[in-house]
Design an enzyme around this catalytic site. Sequence first.
Site, PDB file in Angstrom:
ATOM      1  N   GLU A 158       0.841  -1.205   0.000  1.00  0.00           N
ATOM      2  CA  GLU A 158       0.000   0.000   0.000  1.00  0.00           C
ATOM      3  C   GLU A 158       0.873   1.250   0.000  1.00  0.00           C
ATOM      4  O   GLU A 158       1.905   1.287   0.661  1.00  0.00           O
ATOM      5  CB  GLU A 158      -0.880  -0.049   1.257  1.00  0.00           C
ATOM      6  CG  GLU A 158      -1.879   1.056   1.375  1.00  0.00           C
ATOM      7  CD  GLU A 158      -2.817   0.858   2.575  1.00  0.00           C
ATOM      8  OE1 GLU A 158      -3.314  -0.264   2.808  1.00  0.00           O
ATOM      9  OE2 GLU A 158      -3.033   1.840   3.290  1.00  0.00           O
ATOM     10  N   ASP A 173       0.244   5.360   0.544  1.00  0.00           N
ATOM     11  CA  ASP A 173      -0.827   6.259   1.005  1.00  0.00           C
ATOM     12  C   ASP A 173      -0.519   7.729   0.995  1.00  0.00           C
ATOM     13  O   ASP A 173       0.529   8.149   1.486  1.00  0.00           O
ATOM     14  CB  ASP A 173      -1.110   6.010   2.509  1.00  0.00           C
ATOM     15  CG  ASP A 173      -1.588   4.634   2.805  1.00  0.00           C
ATOM     16  OD1 ASP A 173      -2.228   4.044   1.948  1.00  0.00           O
ATOM     17  OD2 ASP A 173      -1.300   4.160   3.922  1.00  0.00           O
ATOM     18  N   GLU A 190      -2.848  10.715   2.834  1.00  0.00           N
ATOM     19  CA  GLU A 190      -4.060  10.975   3.617  1.00  0.00           C
ATOM     20  C   GLU A 190      -4.039  12.432   4.026  1.00  0.00           C
ATOM     21  O   GLU A 190      -3.034  12.904   4.563  1.00  0.00           O
ATOM     22  CB  GLU A 190      -4.076  10.122   4.891  1.00  0.00           C
ATOM     23  CG  GLU A 190      -4.895   8.871   4.792  1.00  0.00           C
ATOM     24  CD  GLU A 190      -5.009   8.176   6.143  1.00  0.00           C
ATOM     25  OE1 GLU A 190      -6.116   8.063   6.671  1.00  0.00           O
ATOM     26  OE2 GLU A 190      -3.971   7.756   6.676  1.00  0.00           O
TER      27      GLU A 190
END
Length: 298
Positions: free
Chosen positions: A105, A107, A109
Amino acid sequence: MISMASAPSKLPVMVLALVATSLMVASASNFYQDFEITWGDGRGKILNNSKILTLSLDKASGSGFQSKKEYMFGNIDMELKLVPGNSAGTVTAYYLSSKGATWDEIDFEFLGNLSGDPYTLHTNVFSQGKGNREQQFHLWFDPTADFHTYSILWNRQNIIFSVDGTPIREFKNKESIGVPFPKSQPMRIYSSLWNADDWATRGGLIKTDWNLAPFTASYRNFNAKASCVVSTSGSSSCSSKSASSASNNTAWLSQELDSGSQEKLKWVQKNYMIYNYCTDTKRFPQGLPRECAAANQH
Ligand SMILES: *[C@@H]1O[C@H](CO)[C@@H](O)[C@H](O)[C@H]1NC(C)=O
Ligand SMILES: *[C@@H]1O[C@H](CO)[C@@H](O)[C@H](O)[C@H]1NC(C)=O
């Protein structure tokens, strides 16, 4: 929190033979073509002739979308305009993720804030189900005033996070010293807007003001280059040279930061980085993760 969106699935692990060195391009930004709204009961919308996607959040629910395809290595750009005004308590997540218990993953955010207080851009990298590699930043502009480009360059050498073309984070392939690197699981693109006022803003001190709902974030100009693309049906196509792709630039497949970009990265890290797991000795009393040793950062 992100990892919850990556619950193990029953899909078989796909193994891709990465023989092709050409690329596939998904551009012209047509959200209907490349994405599907996956939850939110009408709170996610594709607008303006499929050129704009918006997610919204109110007290009852947030919303989210995902790419129809999975990508294996990629150079992926998206323009985002974040929830304006008092966005405290809201989180806009935008990330790549594979499936299964040992997922990978990458990311971005965006943690909202009170009007006038800076958003926090939180980043993380998971390989084989293990993350704990957070770096956080403030931005050098107001990310709610206009669209800005957030990019992930993912190839065999490194993962580079960029904002408007300025690198903010580099995660190098350090398999040579035993650090797993995402390189064998295709990833899908996901985004969601949701309420996280138990932790997001000043550690949960500031709550979402529901009087201001709905909160809305907007997306446009998606552009992805990938060496392999896996379609919904599970069939994978690794690009072979075609007339249209032969002229395209494949330099991204081996791209690393040049010295000019290294300087920019240093500028961001010096002036805008507010958290770095690699310097958090309290959190890792047994010693910092291997990739953090100064000698291993280059
Ligand atoms: C959609 O298109 C209209 C007309 O071109 C434009 O005024 C509007 O700002 C666009 N919407 C968004 C969210 O960009
Ligand atoms: C919100 O603003 C405060 C005060 O400037 C800052 O410390 C914090 O990092 C900002 N971001 C979040 C997500 O709390």
